[in-house]
Design a protein around this motif. Sequence first.
Motif, PDB file in Angstrom:
ATOM      1  N   HIS A 265      14.142  22.148 -26.345  1.00 17.19           N
ATOM      2  CA  HIS A 265      13.361  21.553 -25.266  1.00 17.19           C
ATOM      3  C   HIS A 265      14.282  21.317 -24.073  1.00 17.19           C
ATOM      4  O   HIS A 265      15.418  20.870 -24.222  1.00 17.19           O
ATOM      5  N   GLY A 266      13.765  21.605 -22.896  1.00 19.42           N
ATOM      6  CA  GLY A 266      14.572  21.479 -21.692  1.00 19.42           C
ATOM      7  C   GLY A 266      15.320  22.745 -21.343  1.00 19.42           C
ATOM      8  O   GLY A 266      16.224  22.723 -20.508  1.00 19.42           O
ATOM      9  N   MET A 267      14.939  23.873 -21.944  1.00 24.33           N
ATOM     10  CA  MET A 267      15.678  25.111 -21.671  1.00 24.33           C
ATOM     11  C   MET A 267      15.646  25.459 -20.189  1.00 24.33           C
ATOM     12  O   MET A 267      16.657  25.901 -19.629  1.00 24.33           O
ATOM     13  N   PHE A 268      14.511  25.259 -19.525  1.00 29.45           N
ATOM     14  CA  PHE A 268      14.421  25.619 -18.116  1.00 29.45           C
ATOM     15  C   PHE A 268      15.060  24.575 -17.206  1.00 29.45           C
ATOM     16  O   PHE A 268      15.272  24.832 -16.028  1.00 29.45           O
ATOM     17  N   GLN A 269      15.371  23.382 -17.748  1.00 29.52           N
ATOM     18  CA  GLN A 269      16.119  22.402 -16.966  1.00 29.52           C
ATOM     19  C   GLN A 269      17.555  22.859 -16.744  1.00 29.52           C
ATOM     20  O   GLN A 269      18.256  22.310 -15.903  1.00 29.52           O
TER      21      GLN A 269
ATOM     22  N   PHE B  31       5.180  19.332 -22.205  1.00 28.21           N
ATOM     23  CA  PHE B  31       4.995  20.321 -21.145  1.00 28.21           C
ATOM     24  C   PHE B  31       5.902  20.044 -19.951  1.00 28.21           C
ATOM     25  O   PHE B  31       5.978  20.850 -19.022  1.00 28.21           O
ATOM     26  N   THR B  32       6.632  18.914 -19.968  1.00 31.46           N
ATOM     27  CA  THR B  32       7.627  18.679 -18.930  1.00 31.46           C
ATOM     28  C   THR B  32       8.758  19.704 -19.020  1.00 31.46           C
ATOM     29  O   THR B  32       9.543  19.836 -18.077  1.00 31.46           O
ATOM     30  N   ASP B  33       8.848  20.421 -20.149  1.00 33.44           N
ATOM     31  CA  ASP B  33       9.801  21.538 -20.240  1.00 33.44           C
ATOM     32  C   ASP B  33       9.610  22.519 -19.100  1.00 33.44           C
ATOM     33  O   ASP B  33      10.547  23.234 -18.717  1.00 33.44           O
ATOM     34  N   LEU B  34       8.401  22.581 -18.561  1.00 28.32           N
ATOM     35  CA  LEU B  34       8.053  23.609 -17.590  1.00 28.32           C
ATOM     36  C   LEU B  34       8.212  23.149 -16.145  1.00 28.32           C
ATOM     37  O   LEU B  34       8.055  23.954 -15.230  1.00 28.32           O
ATOM     38  N   ASP B  35       8.519  21.881 -15.930  1.00 28.35           N
ATOM     39  CA  ASP B  35       8.601  21.360 -14.571  1.00 28.35           C
ATOM     40  C   ASP B  35       9.502  22.180 -13.641  1.00 28.35           C
ATOM     41  O   ASP B  35       9.157  22.410 -12.484  1.00 28.35           O
ATOM     42  N   PRO B  36      10.683  22.624 -14.091  1.00 31.00           N
ATOM     43  CA  PRO B  36      11.547  23.371 -13.176  1.00 31.00           C
ATOM     44  C   PRO B  36      10.923  24.651 -12.630  1.00 31.00           C
ATOM     45  O   PRO B  36      11.322  25.135 -11.564  1.00 31.00           O
ATOM     46  N   LEU B  37       9.967  25.217 -13.333  1.00 32.62           N
ATOM     47  CA  LEU B  37       9.365  26.472 -12.879  1.00 32.62           C
ATOM     48  C   LEU B  37       8.594  26.286 -11.575  1.00 32.62           C
ATOM     49  O   LEU B  37       8.435  27.221 -10.802  1.00 32.62           O
ATOM     50  N   PHE B  38       8.097  25.067 -11.336  1.00 34.32           N
ATOM     51  CA  PHE B  38       7.350  24.812 -10.112  1.00 34.32           C
ATOM     52  C   PHE B  38       8.261  24.771  -8.892  1.00 34.32           C
ATOM     53  O   PHE B  38       7.796  24.834  -7.768  1.00 34.32           O
ATOM     54  N   GLU B  39       9.549  24.648  -9.132  1.00 32.39           N
ATOM     55  CA  GLU B  39      10.514  24.594  -8.035  1.00 32.39           C
ATOM     56  C   GLU B  39      11.224  25.932  -7.830  1.00 32.39           C
ATOM     57  O   GLU B  39      12.007  26.079  -6.896  1.00 32.39           O
ATOM     58  N   GLU B  40      10.969  26.898  -8.701  1.00 29.28           N
ATOM     59  CA  GLU B  40      11.624  28.194  -8.591  1.00 29.28           C
ATOM     60  C   GLU B  40      10.889  29.030  -7.543  1.00 29.28           C
ATOM     61  O   GLU B  40       9.668  29.203  -7.609  1.00 29.28           O
ATOM     62  N   PRO B  41      11.612  29.562  -6.521  1.00 30.75           N
ATOM     63  CA  PRO B  41      10.967  30.323  -5.448  1.00 30.75           C
ATOM     64  C   PRO B  41      10.162  31.505  -5.971  1.00 30.75           C
ATOM     65  O   PRO B  41      10.572  32.188  -6.919  1.00 30.75           O
TER      66      PRO B  41
ATOM     67  N   VAL C  77       0.885  -1.156   0.000  1.00 28.70           N
ATOM     68  CA  VAL C  77       0.000   0.000   0.000  1.00 28.70           C
ATOM     69  C   VAL C  77       0.925   1.209   0.000  1.00 28.70           C
ATOM     70  O   VAL C  77       1.603   1.490   0.995  1.00 28.70           O
ATOM     71  N   ILE C  78       1.014   1.886  -1.125  1.00 28.39           N
ATOM     72  CA  ILE C  78       1.993   2.959  -1.309  1.00 28.39           C
ATOM     73  C   ILE C  78       1.344   4.294  -0.971  1.00 28.39           C
ATOM     74  O   ILE C  78       0.419   4.735  -1.660  1.00 28.39           O
ATOM     75  N   PRO C  79       1.805   4.975   0.082  1.00 30.90           N
ATOM     76  CA  PRO C  79       1.248   6.290   0.405  1.00 30.90           C
ATOM     77  C   PRO C  79       1.504   7.297  -0.706  1.00 30.90           C
ATOM     78  O   PRO C  79       2.491   7.195  -1.443  1.00 30.90           O
ATOM     79  N   TYR C  80       0.618   8.266  -0.824  1.00 26.43           N
ATOM     80  CA  TYR C  80       0.776   9.325  -1.823  1.00 26.43           C
ATOM     81  C   TYR C  80       2.114  10.013  -1.599  1.00 26.43           C
ATOM     82  O   TYR C  80       2.511  10.309  -0.488  1.00 26.43           O
ATOM     83  N   PHE C  81       2.801  10.284  -2.704  1.00 29.06           N
ATOM     84  CA  PHE C  81       4.140  10.874  -2.627  1.00 29.06           C
ATOM     85  C   PHE C  81       4.311  11.827  -3.792  1.00 29.06           C
ATOM     86  O   PHE C  81       4.248  11.422  -4.950  1.00 29.06           O
ATOM     87  N   ASP C  82       4.505  13.103  -3.506  1.00 31.58           N
ATOM     88  CA  ASP C  82       4.631  14.122  -4.549  1.00 31.58           C
ATOM     89  C   ASP C  82       6.070  14.164  -5.040  1.00 31.58           C
ATOM     90  O   ASP C  82       6.817  15.093  -4.783  1.00 31.58           O
ATOM     91  N   VAL C  83       6.445  13.114  -5.755  1.00 36.23           N
ATOM     92  CA  VAL C  83       7.811  13.016  -6.246  1.00 36.23           C
ATOM     93  C   VAL C  83       7.976  13.907  -7.475  1.00 36.23           C
ATOM     94  O   VAL C  83       7.080  14.008  -8.321  1.00 36.23           O
ATOM     95  N   GLN C  84       9.115  14.552  -7.566  1.00 34.77           N
ATOM     96  CA  GLN C  84       9.379  15.483  -8.669  1.00 34.77           C
ATOM     97  C   GLN C  84       9.958  14.748  -9.864  1.00 34.77           C
ATOM     98  O   GLN C  84      11.127  14.913 -10.232  1.00 34.77           O
ATOM     99  N   ILE C  85       9.131  13.892 -10.462  1.00 34.34           N
ATOM    100  CA  ILE C  85       9.534  13.140 -11.640  1.00 34.34           C
ATOM    101  C   ILE C  85       8.595  13.495 -12.774  1.00 34.34           C
ATOM    102  O   ILE C  85       7.383  13.621 -12.586  1.00 34.34           O
ATOM    103  N   GLU C  86       9.154  13.634 -13.959  1.00 35.17           N
ATOM    104  CA  GLU C  86       8.388  14.160 -15.090  1.00 35.17           C
ATOM    105  C   GLU C  86       7.186  13.288 -15.428  1.00 35.17           C
ATOM    106  O   GLU C  86       7.253  12.060 -15.400  1.00 35.17           O
TER     107      GLU C  86
END
Length: 493
Positions: A429-433, A267-277, A223-232
Amino acid sequence: MKAIMIQGTSSDVGKSVLCTALCRILVNDGYRIAPFKSQNMALNSYITKDGGEIGRAQGVQAEAAKIDATTDMNPILLKPTGNMVSEVILHGKPFADMDAVSYRENFVEQVMPEVRKSLRRLEAQYDVLVLEGAGSPAEINLKSRDIANMRMAHETDAAVILVADIERGGVFATIVGTLMLLEDEERARVKGIIINKFRGMKELLVSGIDWLEEYTGIPVLGVIPYFDVQIEAEDSMALSSLRLKKPKHEEFDIDVAVIRFPLISNFTDLDPLFEEPDVGVRFVSSLKDLKEPDVIILPGTKNTIADYVWLQETGLAQGILQQSRKGKKIVGICGGYQMLGECIVDKQENVIADETYSMLGLLPVETVLIDENQTTQVKGMNYAGQEMAGFVFHLGSSTTTRPIQSFICLDDGRQDGVYTEQVIGTYLHGMFQNRSFTREYFNKIRVEKDLQEVSGEILSDYERREQAYEMLEHHVRKHLDMDKIYELLDESM
């Protein structure tokens, strides 16, 4: 070869992430691991080192397994283009555009020998294969031509673990219902069950798990608890159900509006923006929701012309131009970059005569669309002298109509994109990475808004991904019966 397969009671139950976790667990335990998904439908792609295009999930899983991704790990990729038609990518290269009926009735059986060749090549190189299913194995109307689920389990003699998402509700009914719709020999392959995305007290599940195991005769392995892992994320379902559900932009100092095209891709190009303060990201599909952001991003799209027509019909094209006149920053990636130019000339073979489409005109760029795809991993130096890396894959080519600063000079000498203080367009693609670039880009906006710049150590995107894989490995290993997993692997030989 040892093989284990993750199948799901439906789409988006967490199959891709659990396969990623198993790849990292097994490689950390000393095995040579390869991921595999025979057929994938996704708009987020991964470009292999030799320029092949596969589903993003298998690229991520290969990274988790600490190996280079190859097209054998996803020999068939389907990229929807609209109107029930998909571009078929075979062994990393465009093969044909097909509607659903033609694909299922004429292509699936023809392509099975190619799928088997991929399996044989992987078997020769690795100890364990971690297979991922697609959707559900119990779709009665699709099973006769389904090459992504039980047929692959039979081909590899894999033990199947069935995953269900408890967040959806009705978890016991979906598990039992799926098993009931399987044929006897298919049901016999299901050796374990995982209940995923659990929130709450596991003790409250015990009676249900006991009943489920007794009723089905199949053990619950975790039973895997919910985990907000930062994977694309792999596909567009993640836009509404996963990482892109964020608080309203008023809670952030910097507001980023991303145009949500009907055929948005990568749209995974944008993932890093969610981690930017201090940066809030929201997806916009109507003019009333555009408002007055600090940055507007036009992401990739599977069909630039069709999505630009949509942009005009919604009024967002005029809204973007209005915000541009107010000095707001604008970024276009791939198809979004093409839209920022002056025009697109369509010279693809399916066009009877060359057609020219006027675009937003925010950059001095003309694009010519031809049928040949450009796909490759790239590195280079951007306008500010920073090293950047990513990948490109697009139809056609873009040229500037007057001298202007390029966004990046690639290592092979080619110039890509356009840079101005207000507008950036690029095929990268991946510019924000490239985290140093991203930090500098938003620090300039912070200065313009009289906000404090963000300083401190910047982890590379590779370091961040490695952290995510290790966190995921620890989380899943803690809640999964790995002793039973290894028993199943031994039995699969």
